[in-house]
Design a protein around this motif. Sequence first.
Motif, PDB file in Angstrom:
ATOM      1  N   GLN A 426      72.454 102.022 111.206  1.00 41.93           N
ATOM      2  CA  GLN A 426      73.168 101.094 112.095  1.00 41.93           C
ATOM      3  C   GLN A 426      74.640 101.442 112.210  1.00 41.93           C
ATOM      4  O   GLN A 426      75.224 101.432 113.303  1.00 41.93           O
ATOM      5  CB  GLN A 426      72.983  99.666 111.579  1.00 41.93           C
ATOM      6  CG  GLN A 426      73.693  98.620 112.421  1.00 41.93           C
ATOM      7  CD  GLN A 426      73.538  97.219 111.836  1.00 41.93           C
ATOM      8  OE1 GLN A 426      72.878  97.040 110.816  1.00 41.93           O
ATOM      9  NE2 GLN A 426      74.139  96.264 112.495  1.00 41.93           N
ATOM     10  N   LEU A 427      75.241 101.764 111.074  1.00 46.71           N
ATOM     11  CA  LEU A 427      76.664 102.093 111.092  1.00 46.71           C
ATOM     12  C   LEU A 427      76.926 103.394 111.833  1.00 46.71           C
ATOM     13  O   LEU A 427      77.940 103.546 112.533  1.00 46.71           O
ATOM     14  CB  LEU A 427      77.193 102.189 109.659  1.00 46.71           C
ATOM     15  CG  LEU A 427      77.309 100.866 108.898  1.00 46.71           C
ATOM     16  CD1 LEU A 427      77.758 101.105 107.482  1.00 46.71           C
ATOM     17  CD2 LEU A 427      78.312  99.951 109.603  1.00 46.71           C
ATOM     18  N   ARG A 428      76.009 104.372 111.664  1.00 50.42           N
ATOM     19  CA  ARG A 428      76.190 105.633 112.382  1.00 50.42           C
ATOM     20  C   ARG A 428      76.166 105.429 113.883  1.00 50.42           C
ATOM     21  O   ARG A 428      76.984 105.996 114.625  1.00 50.42           O
ATOM     22  CB  ARG A 428      75.106 106.617 111.965  1.00 50.42           C
ATOM     23  CG  ARG A 428      75.303 107.221 110.586  1.00 50.42           C
ATOM     24  CD  ARG A 428      74.147 108.149 110.240  1.00 50.42           C
ATOM     25  NE  ARG A 428      74.354 108.739 108.929  1.00 50.42           N
ATOM     26  CZ  ARG A 428      73.455 109.499 108.304  1.00 50.42           C
ATOM     27  NH1 ARG A 428      72.279 109.748 108.911  1.00 50.42           N
ATOM     28  NH2 ARG A 428      73.707 110.010 107.124  1.00 50.42           N
ATOM     29  N   ASN A 429      75.212 104.628 114.335  1.00 54.89           N
ATOM     30  CA  ASN A 429      75.150 104.340 115.773  1.00 54.89           C
ATOM     31  C   ASN A 429      76.399 103.628 116.250  1.00 54.89           C
ATOM     32  O   ASN A 429      76.960 103.937 117.309  1.00 54.89           O
ATOM     33  CB  ASN A 429      73.910 103.507 116.084  1.00 54.89           C
ATOM     34  CG  ASN A 429      72.621 104.287 115.856  1.00 54.89           C
ATOM     35  OD1 ASN A 429      72.601 105.510 115.972  1.00 54.89           O
ATOM     36  ND2 ASN A 429      71.544 103.569 115.544  1.00 54.89           N
ATOM     37  N   THR A 430      76.821 102.655 115.464  1.00 54.11           N
ATOM     38  CA  THR A 430      78.021 101.898 115.836  1.00 54.11           C
ATOM     39  C   THR A 430      79.248 102.799 115.876  1.00 54.11           C
ATOM     40  O   THR A 430      80.064 102.720 116.803  1.00 54.11           O
ATOM     41  CB  THR A 430      78.244 100.750 114.839  1.00 54.11           C
ATOM     42  OG1 THR A 430      77.080  99.919 114.794  1.00 54.11           O
ATOM     43  CG2 THR A 430      79.444  99.919 115.238  1.00 54.11           C
ATOM     44  N   MET A 431      79.348 103.671 114.873  1.00 55.77           N
ATOM     45  CA  MET A 431      80.500 104.586 114.830  1.00 55.77           C
ATOM     46  C   MET A 431      80.456 105.571 115.987  1.00 55.77           C
ATOM     47  O   MET A 431      81.496 105.937 116.558  1.00 55.77           O
ATOM     48  CB  MET A 431      80.521 105.338 113.497  1.00 55.77           C
ATOM     49  CG  MET A 431      80.840 104.462 112.297  1.00 55.77           C
ATOM     50  SD  MET A 431      80.733 105.339 110.732  1.00 55.77           S
ATOM     51  CE  MET A 431      82.036 106.546 110.963  1.00 55.77           C
ATOM     52  N   ARG A 432      79.238 106.021 116.354  1.00 58.09           N
ATOM     53  CA  ARG A 432      79.109 106.949 117.476  1.00 58.09           C
ATOM     54  C   ARG A 432      79.562 106.284 118.781  1.00 58.09           C
ATOM     55  O   ARG A 432      80.289 106.869 119.586  1.00 58.09           O
ATOM     56  CB  ARG A 432      77.652 107.407 117.571  1.00 58.09           C
ATOM     57  CG  ARG A 432      77.459 108.670 118.374  1.00 58.09           C
ATOM     58  CD  ARG A 432      76.009 109.127 118.344  1.00 58.09           C
ATOM     59  NE  ARG A 432      75.596 109.540 117.016  1.00 58.09           N
ATOM     60  CZ  ARG A 432      74.675 108.924 116.294  1.00 58.09           C
ATOM     61  NH1 ARG A 432      74.062 107.865 116.785  1.00 58.09           N
ATOM     62  NH2 ARG A 432      74.338 109.361 115.101  1.00 58.09           N
ATOM     63  N   GLU A 433      79.104 105.048 118.971  1.00 60.05           N
ATOM     64  CA  GLU A 433      79.510 104.305 120.173  1.00 60.05           C
ATOM     65  C   GLU A 433      81.010 104.039 120.167  1.00 60.05           C
ATOM     66  O   GLU A 433      81.676 104.113 121.205  1.00 60.05           O
ATOM     67  CB  GLU A 433      78.729 103.000 120.257  1.00 60.05           C
ATOM     68  CG  GLU A 433      77.226 103.188 120.502  1.00 60.05           C
ATOM     69  CD  GLU A 433      76.477 101.879 120.443  1.00 60.05           C
ATOM     70  OE1 GLU A 433      77.149 100.837 120.254  1.00 60.05           O
ATOM     71  OE2 GLU A 433      75.237 101.888 120.589  1.00 60.05           O
ATOM     72  N   LEU A 434      81.510 103.705 118.991  1.00 57.49           N
ATOM     73  CA  LEU A 434      82.940 103.434 118.891  1.00 57.49           C
ATOM     74  C   LEU A 434      83.754 104.691 119.180  1.00 57.49           C
ATOM     75  O   LEU A 434      84.809 104.633 119.829  1.00 57.49           O
ATOM     76  CB  LEU A 434      83.270 102.901 117.493  1.00 57.49           C
ATOM     77  CG  LEU A 434      84.730 102.553 117.211  1.00 57.49           C
ATOM     78  CD1 LEU A 434      85.196 101.451 118.159  1.00 57.49           C
ATOM     79  CD2 LEU A 434      84.912 102.124 115.764  1.00 57.49           C
TER      80      LEU A 434
END
Length: 624
Positions: A426-434
Amino acid sequence: MFRSARLIALFSLWLLPALALPDSGSARSGCATLDASNPDARATLMQYVCYHSAPPGTPSHDASDPGQLPADMDWTPANGRDLVFSHTRSIYWVHLHIANFGSERAAWYLKLGYPLLDEVTLWQDGNDTTQRLVTGDQRPFSDRPVDYRHFLFPVTLDAGESRSLTLRVHSNGALNVPLSLETAEEVIAGSNHLTLTHGLFYGALLVFAVFNLLLFFSAGTTSYFYNAFYLAALGLFLFAMGGFANQYFWPDSPGFANMSIPLSLALCALAMLMFGRSFLEVERGTVSAKVLSGEAWLCIGLLVLSVVLPYNKSILLNTALALAVIASLFVIAAVRWRQGYQPATWYLLAWLIMLVGGLIYALAAFGYLTDFLAREAMMQVAVGGQVILLNYAMVQRWRLLNQKLLDVEHNARTELEFKVHERTAQLRNTMRELEKANRKLSSLSLNDALTGLHNRRYLDNILPELCGEARRSGQPLALALVDADHFKSINDTWGHGFGDTCLQFIAEVLTRHVKRPRDVAIRFGGEEFALLLPGTDAAGALKVCVALLEDLAETPIPAPDGSDVRITLSAGIATLESGEDQGHLFDRADQALYRAKHAGRNRVMMSGTDREQSTQPPRHSSTK
């Protein structure tokens, strides 16, 4: 025969001083005469000393002069022992008869090596004269014949001269009368040795105190402050006990000089308690905490009472309190050690040394042990050992606290890693989007959305840097401001949609002509553009702008109604001059652009010159 009798008489007169016949004073006291010129005899001075204890109510107690002493007064030989007496109200008379059996006039110092004596009076009787010196720590320090913490009385004798020395000593505290007869060289040598010893001792105390105070300001840990407070109070107490405070701090205040000893002792006891409670981490509500709190209030009470109580009472009470505090801290440290508190080991050893050293020092100070100077040195050794052990204990305590902090941090990190592992995807996806959003935001903040060129914010950021670089390197920097001619008529005729198409086309043309990697094309207004050309002089910038104007004027743009529209540009060029800032450079380029507009548009003007370059577009229908 007569000649032989004369020789015998002269020889007898020459031997007369060596016979050591006591004078009336010596015979009166029953003590032998000391040969002051003999170092071995001076080393055994106390074999020649006699004393008398005069309790209150006796004639010898009321006598203020040796001549007033009773003729039948008993003198007690010292027999080589130091004159040491516990608290007493008696007055002590000390007698010594000395003679100079040498062949030359010589001088010595009668040294009384105990600084805490209230009243000391010396009479020197000889050659039908009497010299009287009155001193003591109840008088200003300047009354002493020699500026020294101990009492030094100069004694000068001619060859063959003898003299009776009588001391009257009285003190409210313990009474120590350690006497010695020394030459000036011996006094200086002993003083130098003690000066070095005391300097190292008190200097080390001061360094440790300042070091702990700096640690307190740096780390904010109260134990360091209390340790610095304790070292300062202990140093002040020993400084006063050694006579240094009377000599250097308050030489003209004999009353406060006496009061300072019990005051500093009570302050020292209070500092011990505060440091011990903080270091041993005594919890509130425990028996140990209640004992320490009670003793702390007692210290504060005796600190106040020391101002009003007599010295002999306040010093007894404060000494008993200090020893009780040391003993209680020793017991509490033992309890904490048994509870598993590791730093208490070194703290316990430190207070064991202090308890033994303090007890011996107190017994010597109160007259129960002889050789006060040796006990003073022993006390300094004990204090030095305690200070080293206490500071080592502080280091161990810091290591323990640091280890606890590391353990807590490790546990927290382990738990955090476990939680992070669960949410990694979840954090990886969020960081990628960010990251994508940040890149887009960064691009939007520095780029023009319509044309894709850099915007005014980028110009404001990059222009000062390029100007600074040009000033440092000495390379030229050119700035060209470009404006579309009669652009309002395009919007009014075909609408803003077609106007946007024209602006995009202008951006494409600018991009084609700005070829070098460091050249920058910028849209900083509606139809206003800028070219930043590092390393380009005025001729190079003029060449770029002329080619740009010709390219744009020769390229038609299809309008919505099917006709061709040709757009012309006006440009103003300025190059960075020595000592010029970016604001002035921009203003000069803007003025050149204004002159190009005013001169008829579709041309390039250089700043600061009348030189004008224009392009002639092909002759066909266009909107300007």
